[in-house]
Structure formats: C-alpha cells, structure tokens
Design a protein around this motif. Structure first.
Motif, PDB file in Angstrom:
ATOM      1  N   UNK A  74       0.369  -1.279  -0.101  1.00 43.42           N
ATOM      2  CA  UNK A  74      -0.513  -0.360  -0.060  1.00 43.42           C
ATOM      3  C   UNK A  74       1.222   0.938   0.095  1.00 43.42           C
ATOM      4  N   UNK A  75       0.213   2.315  -0.903  1.00 46.08           N
ATOM      5  CA  UNK A  75       1.702   3.294  -1.073  1.00 46.08           C
ATOM      6  C   UNK A  75       1.108   4.125   0.439  1.00 46.08           C
ATOM      7  N   UNK A  76       1.352   4.084   1.140  1.00 46.39           N
ATOM      8  CA  UNK A  76       1.164   5.139   2.869  1.00 46.39           C
ATOM      9  C   UNK A  76       2.311   4.967   3.216  1.00 46.39           C
ATOM     10  N   UNK A  77       3.232   5.875   3.757  1.00 46.40           N
ATOM     11  CA  UNK A  77       4.223   5.734   4.375  1.00 46.40           C
ATOM     12  C   UNK A  77       3.763   5.563   5.460  1.00 46.40           C
ATOM     13  N   UNK A  78       4.946   4.437   6.458  1.00 41.10           N
ATOM     14  CA  UNK A  78       5.172   4.247   8.002  1.00 41.10           C
ATOM     15  C   UNK A  78       6.667   4.618   9.004  1.00 41.10           C
ATOM     16  N   UNK A  79       5.594   5.303  10.206  1.00 44.22           N
ATOM     17  CA  UNK A  79       7.555   5.851  10.489  1.00 44.22           C
ATOM     18  C   UNK A  79       7.386   5.266  12.312  1.00 44.22           C
ATOM     19  N   UNK A  80       7.727   4.748  12.502  1.00 45.33           N
ATOM     20  CA  UNK A  80       7.700   4.071  14.129  1.00 45.33           C
ATOM     21  C   UNK A  80       8.817   4.965  14.696  1.00 45.33           C
ATOM     22  N   UNK A  81       7.804   5.259  15.865  1.00 52.42           N
ATOM     23  CA  UNK A  81       9.032   6.463  16.455  1.00 52.42           C
ATOM     24  C   UNK A  81       8.700   5.635  18.066  1.00 52.42           C
ATOM     25  N   UNK A  82      10.360   5.225  18.440  1.00 55.28           N
ATOM     26  CA  UNK A  82      10.947   4.260  19.710  1.00 55.28           C
ATOM     27  C   UNK A  82      12.502   5.707  20.947  1.00 55.28           C
ATOM     28  N   UNK A  83      11.695   5.049  22.069  1.00 50.26           N
ATOM     29  CA  UNK A  83      12.951   5.513  22.668  1.00 50.26           C
ATOM     30  C   UNK A  83      13.612   4.280  22.734  1.00 50.26           C
ATOM     31  N   UNK A  84      14.790   4.763  21.998  1.00 47.67           N
ATOM     32  CA  UNK A  84      16.052   4.355  22.851  1.00 47.67           C
ATOM     33  C   UNK A  84      17.410   4.177  22.918  1.00 47.67           C
ATOM     34  N   UNK A  85      17.931   3.433  24.064  1.00 47.07           N
ATOM     35  CA  UNK A  85      19.007   4.426  24.885  1.00 47.07           C
ATOM     36  C   UNK A  85      19.965   5.189  24.194  1.00 47.07           C
ATOM     37  N   UNK A  86      20.786   6.694  24.913  1.00 43.60           N
ATOM     38  CA  UNK A  86      21.356   7.113  23.941  1.00 43.60           C
ATOM     39  C   UNK A  86      22.892   6.017  23.880  1.00 43.60           C
ATOM     40  N   UNK A  87      23.227   5.024  24.041  1.00 42.07           N
ATOM     41  CA  UNK A  87      24.596   4.589  24.541  1.00 42.07           C
ATOM     42  C   UNK A  87      24.106   3.739  23.216  1.00 42.07           C
ATOM     43  N   UNK A  88      22.984   3.631  22.545  1.00 41.05           N
ATOM     44  CA  UNK A  88      22.379   2.824  21.456  1.00 41.05           C
ATOM     45  C   UNK A  88      22.884   3.434  20.166  1.00 41.05           C
ATOM     46  N   UNK A  89      22.564   4.404  20.243  1.00 43.59           N
ATOM     47  CA  UNK A  89      22.351   5.560  18.649  1.00 43.59           C
ATOM     48  C   UNK A  89      23.847   6.425  18.037  1.00 43.59           C
ATOM     49  N   UNK A  90      23.851   5.452  17.054  1.00 40.18           N
ATOM     50  CA  UNK A  90      24.975   6.048  16.287  1.00 40.18           C
ATOM     51  C   UNK A  90      25.148   6.698  15.396  1.00 40.18           C
ATOM     52  N   UNK A  91      25.566   7.973  15.994  1.00 40.45           N
ATOM     53  CA  UNK A  91      25.601   9.154  14.596  1.00 40.45           C
ATOM     54  C   UNK A  91      25.713   8.403  13.739  1.00 40.45           C
ATOM     55  N   UNK A  92      25.676   9.294  12.436  1.00 40.31           N
ATOM     56  CA  UNK A  92      25.962   9.636  11.415  1.00 40.31           C
ATOM     57  C   UNK A  92      26.752  10.519  10.920  1.00 40.31           C
ATOM     58  N   UNK A  93      27.996  11.227   9.875  1.00 39.73           N
ATOM     59  CA  UNK A  93      28.131  12.376   9.937  1.00 39.73           C
ATOM     60  C   UNK A  93      27.809  12.168   7.843  1.00 39.73           C
ATOM     61  N   UNK A  94      26.507  11.612   8.322  1.00 40.32           N
ATOM     62  CA  UNK A  94      26.013  12.150   6.438  1.00 40.32           C
ATOM     63  C   UNK A  94      25.632  13.331   6.051  1.00 40.32           C
ATOM     64  N   UNK A  95      26.205  14.523   5.004  1.00 38.87           N
ATOM     65  CA  UNK A  95      25.007  15.943   5.355  1.00 38.87           C
ATOM     66  C   UNK A  95      24.354  15.566   4.403  1.00 38.87           C
ATOM     67  N   UNK A  96      23.732  14.696   3.758  1.00 43.16           N
ATOM     68  CA  UNK A  96      22.918  14.877   2.997  1.00 43.16           C
ATOM     69  C   UNK A  96      21.358  14.388   4.148  1.00 43.16           C
ATOM     70  N   UNK A  97      21.383  13.764   4.815  1.00 44.34           N
ATOM     71  CA  UNK A  97      20.597  13.246   6.165  1.00 44.34           C
ATOM     72  C   UNK A  97      21.416  13.272   7.321  1.00 44.34           C
ATOM     73  N   UNK A  98      21.304  14.562   7.813  1.00 44.70           N
ATOM     74  CA  UNK A  98      22.503  15.091   8.802  1.00 44.70           C
ATOM     75  C   UNK A  98      21.292  14.337   9.742  1.00 44.70           C
ATOM     76  N   UNK A  99      19.716  13.598   9.914  1.00 44.39           N
ATOM     77  CA  UNK A  99      19.568  13.005  11.049  1.00 44.39           C
ATOM     78  C   UNK A  99      19.361  11.469  11.034  1.00 44.39           C
ATOM     79  N   UNK A 100      20.396  11.170  10.279  1.00 43.86           N
ATOM     80  CA  UNK A 100      20.286  10.062  10.028  1.00 43.86           C
ATOM     81  C   UNK A 100      21.764   9.063  11.192  1.00 43.86           C
ATOM     82  N   UNK A 101      20.829   8.160  11.708  1.00 40.03           N
ATOM     83  CA  UNK A 101      21.714   7.582  12.609  1.00 40.03           C
ATOM     84  C   UNK A 101      21.394   5.516  12.492  1.00 40.03           C
ATOM     85  N   UNK A 102      22.010   4.924  13.960  1.00 39.59           N
ATOM     86  CA  UNK A 102      22.569   3.975  12.947  1.00 39.59           C
ATOM     87  C   UNK A 102      22.052   2.977  15.230  1.00 39.59           C
ATOM     88  N   UNK A 103      21.468   1.675  14.690  1.00 45.77           N
ATOM     89  CA  UNK A 103      20.976   0.968  15.740  1.00 45.77           C
ATOM     90  C   UNK A 103      21.874   0.127  15.993  1.00 45.77           C
TER      91      UNK A 103
END
Length: 168
Positions: A74-103
C-alpha cells in the motif's frame, strides 16, 4: 533518545508478529548533533519533526524498493517512533541526512512510543512520489517536486494500542 524508524505497512505487521523491529543493525532518524548544528534556530519539537520527515522519506524509498521487487504494498508511508538508549544510537556524518543514525540492536515493542502513518487520502500523492523518489534522489527537479507533494501530507499519529486498527 527518540528515534524514528522508517517502515511500511507489511513490515509493521512483521514488527507486531515478531515483537520487535529488526534484524539489527537498524537505520533510523533522530535529533543528532549534526542536525542541531545545521538547524541552529530550531527547538526540540522542530528538530524531531525534521527527523520524522527524514524517516518518512526513507519509508517512501522502502515502498519504491518493494514495488521494484514486485511486492504489492500500500502506498502509505509508515514511521515507528521508539525510545532507544542514547548509548545504542550511533550518529552518522551524512551531510544530506544529518538526522540518520544506526542502532546495533533490535527495537522491542515495549520501546515503541507511537506509529505515524499516511492518511488514506494521501495515497494518490504517495503513489506519484513512489514512482518518482529514485529520480528525485538522482537530482531530477521535476521528480523532487512530486516527492515534495507527498511530504506536504502530515503523517497521522497512532498510539501503540491502535496498531492493530492501522493494520486492519
């Protein structure tokens, strides 16, 4: 930390069935130091909205990839919002997607705070954006205009107990 995970309706059903978002590692979107620096005038709510919007665009790419693979989704975007411990969130250095992280771990159902999904009335614009998103990513200005039309639609907010209704 609040992390926004791009999804589709079929993958959301798998999340419910498995009891987690996975397998790891996961790509998500969050308020990163790079996003804060880039969007210096924004408050936390505005920054989270940027991360949510980035996740919605990633969901659009997931829909396009599924369609390219012959999956009827189905053509419907879905986003799951979750609480993840800060120490598990690895921020990237992507200039185009500054908010992208890895878990590096799965996200359990109990960590999910809410789900955001397109209103069914947005489907025509989402359909057009699914067809245009990869061209937009490649720099096609006309395709970007079409994708921007999809981004004009606000995602609806659902509590976790409403997920079965979303999937019905």
């Amino acid at each position: 930390m609040r992390v926004y995970l791009p999804c589709t309706l079929p993958s959301l059903a798998r999340v419910v069935s498995a009891g987690e978002v996975g397998p790891a590692p996961l790509t998500g979107y969050a308020v990163t130091p790079a996003l804060v620096e880039w969007y210096a005038s924004g408050d936390t709510e505005e920054l989270e909205y940027v991360a949510l919007t980035d996740a919605a665009k990633a969901s659009l790419r997931m829909l396009a990839a599924d369609r390219a693979d012959g999956v009827d989704v189905a053509a419907r975007r879905v986003v799951v919002a979750a609480e993840v411990p800060d120490d598990l969130v690895i921020a990237g250095l992507d200039i185009d997607e500054r908010s992208r992280v890895r878990i590096p771990a799965e996200v359990r159902m109990k960590q999910i705070a809410s789900v955001h999904v397109d209103d069914p009335q947005a489907v025509p614009d989402i359909e057009a954006a699914v067809a245009a998103v990869f061209s937009a990513d490649a720099g096609d200005d006309d395709a970007r205009f079409v994708v921007d039309g999809a981004e004009a639609h606000e995602l609806l907010w659902y509590a976790t107990q409403e997920i079965p209704d979303v999937l019905a």
